[in-house]
Design an enzyme around this catalytic site. Structure first.
Site, PDB file in Angstrom:
ATOM      1  CD  GLU A 197      -3.060  -0.958   0.205  1.00  0.00           C
ATOM      2  OE1 GLU A 197      -3.054   0.039  -0.544  1.00  0.00           O
ATOM      3  OE2 GLU A 197      -3.913  -1.858   0.133  1.00  0.00           O
ATOM      4  CG  ASP A 232      -5.642  -7.226  -7.686  1.00  0.00           C
ATOM      5  OD1 ASP A 232      -4.545  -7.461  -7.142  1.00  0.00           O
ATOM      6  OD2 ASP A 232      -6.492  -6.488  -7.165  1.00  0.00           O
ATOM      7  CD  GLU A 250     -14.850  -4.970  -0.954  1.00  0.00           C
ATOM      8  OE1 GLU A 250     -13.821  -5.099  -0.272  1.00  0.00           O
ATOM      9  OE2 GLU A 250     -14.828  -4.556  -2.131  1.00  0.00           O
ATOM     10  CD  GLU A 299     -10.403  -1.583  -7.806  1.00  0.00           C
ATOM     11  OE1 GLU A 299      -9.339  -1.385  -7.172  1.00  0.00           O
ATOM     12  OE2 GLU A 299     -11.534  -1.329  -7.329  1.00  0.00           O
ATOM     13  CB  THR A 311      -2.193  -0.807  -9.522  1.00  0.00           C
ATOM     14  OG1 THR A 311      -3.380  -1.572  -9.334  1.00  0.00           O
ATOM     15  CG2 THR A 311      -1.539  -0.500  -8.176  1.00  0.00           C
TER      16      THR A 311
END
Length: 877
Positions: A79, A226, A320, A338, A424
């Site tokens: 993160e 991902d 989710e 996303e 991302t």
């Protein structure tokens, strides 16, 4: 600035900053917070995309002046890399672009890059492993494995966590000429590639950072994996190294062979890729259509995106997780970007205006359901519409950026977005980095690469002239067969195992169809190695012995059957629980924007059967615990009573306030700091006696949510709430009359509003399946602490045995567990809430201005949202 600075995030319901250690821990979610003004850094390049160059210049000065990276705090390497290091590099990228243009940032001398390099060195200790895979966490001040570091003992990390570093680390190396960062990121990628499952070319979700063994052997394109795939392709684009493209193509071929089951993307086992690993999908896979666009494979991108859009139309947001028959599996939605990202890329590739309509829907839903006075609040439950006091930094860093770019014309941009690649986290890195400071020799480390027979590999980036030659209807022709896929009654795709049986005598047995009295079913079980034991209480127990199966394929079918049956059993036990409810503050200045998750009661009015809910002003009772006769009945009559938990039974409180004339009650937890964010909800149970005499609705709020109402009373005195099973659209809560959002969002006084509305107090709510919260709902029978247990929870199930009730032949039960009360298993296609909302909304706007607002007015509303954030621009939250 007004509410959050210099905190990492804004808490939009309580209008204050989230500072780690000062709020109840949210577990791993808090690993993104490092006391380094996360949202400010994450949002820097968004300001330039929005053409807010002056504000960007002030924000950069604030980062340089105030942000401290040398904090004694443990943060997530992943993160911190994508949000903070990426944010600093994205800010640096646009800063030097603006400086070159000559008007802004003339004073800038690479200060953000210096901070990025400092942070890069603080992350490097995490890579001190024999494998080269980084530890998942690092202490910004002390690194790892230091006596004061409090981290470095972990053994596992997710594939995405270790494989989503190359863009930021390589950019840092190329910008600074210091090769060490790119070298470490490449080493981690090389290790993951070598550890891929060689026969399937898939990777697992979790890997041991010391041995390289796969800890979780399921594989998909969602959470945990991902962005590993994303960074392989984008590393090729940014760095020009063919080995990254070869690796991506190898993985992509495996994904399309095993995981892609259009329009679904289902997890499989890396060693047995024909076997599905779970019967639900998580929302993070919504990025994948956008990646497929970058790869040039448009058809499956359109198919998956359309499926996701239909789920959104059903629930307003993407849950989710949701099952393969499109029921909610995990009900939260933390405003993830996303899907907006994929919508933007599909519009760029196709030019199809349909995707502008999709973007319009996203914007309308954000304004209707997520916008609160201090920002935008995450959804705690998409079914009830309740909120969570959370606004992650990625909402401003990504969601704002992608939605703005979706509608922006070229002349709206002060620079060419095509000169940059998105990380991302949607940070901008210039493509010219591919030829700058190439400190790494481009050697092909990809081994055992074989040419793949796939015409999609003819190009890597889409060219609309090639993909859609004179055929603007191409995307529509792909979407058309899928337009009702979610609304169909219990849609069920054919599994890989069923396909492999072809025209054989019988397909594998599904758990939802199984009947213990059917001899044919018992024969199929025997073939799959599953034996059945009848228990004395009437239930049956199933046990699988793979060695007794007729073949390895039958054994796999048996394993799948057992997994389905365990999930079905878990779900049926949890469906005994009542769902959570919603408390919606509807008075000025909230106007329905704040929705709180509330626990239900096993007595009193059932709000799911009274769709209008109960609406009224709140009043605090005396005595506050409600355990004796109410001494201020004149203040409580015809109002919703607020009382404190403790000292007597819930039912006793309800009887006392009902006797005083209250029309409803809210019990507020007296445990300081308790919150539905961190504690499981429970039902308020009766007192063991007949409670039919209690006719008013009773709801329970934890301390944090209750304080939001109490704070509102202190500030505004008259506070009106709506108790319901699902939050109402803000446009319907005023006097039961539809009101356009632009009126609700304006700061009208109550009396002015009253002049515009009829006195009709009835409100119409859309019919929807029974809703429930994201947590299990247990039961508490009386007030003392410790009674709020969770009887609905199950011990971890194993796949070799299961005790289950057997469903009827005609039942249609989903194959995935859900911590909730039942939704209708087969919702009818002609009774969908979204359709009713759309119709009602259109009628409301016709009542006010005679027409449905054009796209321009929607964009104007979105610009107003951006202006709202400008009010807090001095610290950019």
């Amino acid at each position: 600035q007004e509410h959050a600075y210099p905190a990492d995030e804004l808490m939009p319901l309580t209008c204050r900053g989230r500072v780690r250690g000062q709020e109840p821990s949210r577990g791993d979610v808090d690993d993104a917070l490092g006391k380094f003004s996360l949202t400010l850094i994450d949002t820097l390049d968004t300001l330039v995309v929005l053409n807010k160059t002056k504000e960007f210049e002030e924000a950069v000065k604030k980062v340089i002046k105030d942000v401290n990276l040398d904090n004694d705090i443990v943060v997530s390497v992943f993160e911190t890399n994508i949000r903070v290091l990426g944010g600093l590099l994205g800010g640096h990228s646009v800063a030097i672009m603006l400086k070159e243009k000559g008007e802004y940032m003339q004073w800038y001398n690479g200060e953000l890059l210096h901070m990025a390099k400092e942070l890069g060195y603080k992350l490097l200790p995490a890579f001190n492993t024999t494998s080269g895979l980084p530890y998942p966490r690092v202490n910004l001040k002390f690194g790892v494995r230091h006596p004061e570091a409090r981290t470095g003992t972990e053994t596992d990390t997710c594939t995405a966590c270790a494989g989503t570093l190359i863009l930021e680390f390589a950019a840092l190396s190329r910008f600074t000429g210091t090769s060490v960062f790119e070298e470490y990121a490449r080493k981690a990628l090389d290790f993951i590639w070598e550890k891929r499952q060689r026969s399937s070319n898939l990777v697992g979700v979790t890997i041991n950072i010391h041995t390289g063994d796969w800890v979780r052997k399921d594989s998909g394109v969602g959470a945990g994996i991902d962005s590993y795939y994303e960074y392989l392709l984008k590393a090729y684009v940014l760095l020009g190294d063919d080995s990254f493209l070869e690796r991506f193509n190898t993985h992509y071929d495996a994904i399309m062979r095993y995981i892609s089951q259009p329009p679904l993307l289902l997890d499989v086992h890396i060693h047995k890729p024909m076997l599905n690993a779970r019967t639900w999908m998580d929302s993070l896979l919504a990025f994948f259509p956008g990646l497929q666009v970058l790869k040039g494979d448009i058809r499956p991108a359109i198919e998956t995106h359309e499926m996701l859009y239909q789920v959104i139309k059903k629930h307003n947001f993407l849950p989710e997780a949701f099952t393969t028959d499109f029921r909610v599996h995990w009900a939260q939605h933390p405003l993830r970007p996303e899907f907006a990202e994929s919508t933007y890329f599909l519009y760029k590739a196709t030019g199809d205006p349909y995707y502008l309509e999709v973007g319009k829907t996203l914007i309308e839903n954000l304004n209707k359901y997520a916008r609160v006075p201090c920002g935008f609040a995450a959804m705690k439950d998409v079914r009830t519409g309740s909120h969570e006091d959370r606004m992650d930094s990625f909402f401003l860093a990504e969601m704002f950026k992608y939605l703005y770019l979706l509608f922006a014309d070229k002349e709206d941009m002060i620079f060419d977005i095509e000169d940059y690649i998105f990380t991302t986290e949607a940070h901008l890195l210039p493509l010219w980095l591919s030829t700058t400071n190439q400190t790494i020799s481009k050697k092909n480390t990809t081994t055992e690469y074989t040419e793949l027979d796939d015409s999609n590999f003819d190009w890597s980036c889409p060219n609309t002239q090639i993909l859609f030659p004179n055929d603007p209807m191409f995307a529509q022709s792909i979407r058309e067969p899928l337009k009702n896929v979610v609304d169909k009654s219990c849609p069920r795709g054919i599994s890989r195992a069923e396909e492999s049986l072809g025209s054989g005598p019988k397909p594998p047995l599904r758990a939802r169809d199984f009947m213990a009295s059917n001899p044919e079913h018992l024969e199929i079980l025997k073939k799959m190695g599953v034996s059945l034991i009848h228990l004395k209480d009437g239930r049956v127990q199933l046990v699988q012995h793979a060695v007794q199966a007729a073949s390895s394929l039958d054994a796999e079918d048996g394993l799948r059957f057992m997994q389905e049956m365990i999930e079905l059993s878990s779900q049926q036990q949890k469906e005994q629980q009542l769902p959570p409810r919603a408390v919606q503050i509807v008075s000025h200045p909230f106007f329905g924007r704040v929705v709180l998750t509330a626990g239900p009661a096993q007595f009193g009015m059932d709000l799911s059967k009274h769709k209008a809910g109960t609406r009224g002003f709140v009043a605090t009772i005396k005595p506050y615990n409600g355990c004796s006769e109410i001494t201020n009945p004149e203040e409580v009559k015809e109002k919703i009573a607020l009382m404190q938990r403790g000292q007597c039974m819930f039912a006793e409180k309800a009887r006392n306030i009902q006797k005083a004339g209250a029309i409803g009650g809210i019990v507020i937890d007296d445990n300081e700091g308790s919150s539905s964010d961190t504690a499981p909800l429970f039902q308020m149970a009766g007192d063991g006696k007949n409670t039919d005499d209690i006719t008013i609705p009773m709801l329970f709020l934890f301390n944090k949510e209750g304080n939001i109402i109490l704070d509102a009373i202190r500030e505004y005195e008259a506070v009106e709430v709506l108790l319901s099973d699902k939050a109402k659209d803000r446009a319907t809560i005023f006097k039961g009359k539809m009101i356009p959002n632009y009126i609700i969002d304006s700061n009208l006084e109550m009396e002015n509003m009253d002049q515009k509305l009829s006195e009709n107090d009835s409100h119409k709510q859309n019919s929807e399946e029974a809703s429930s919260g994201s947590q299990d709902v247990g039961a508490a029978t009386e007030e003392p602490r410790g009674e709020g247990s969770d009887p609905g929870s199950l011990s971890p199930a194993t796949t070799d045995s299961a005790s289950v009730p057997t469903p009827n032949q005609d039942s249609c039960v989903p194959g995935a567990a859900e911590a909730s009360a039942p939704e209708p298993a087969c919702p009818s296609g002609d009774n969908q809430p979204q359709e009713q909302q759309t119709q009602t909304e259109a009628n409301s706007k016709a009542n006010w201005d005679g027409s449905v607002p054009p796209m321009e007015s929607i964009l104007a509303d979105w610009n107003e949202d951006i202006e709202a954030f400008e009010m807090m621009e001095k610290d950019e939250l």
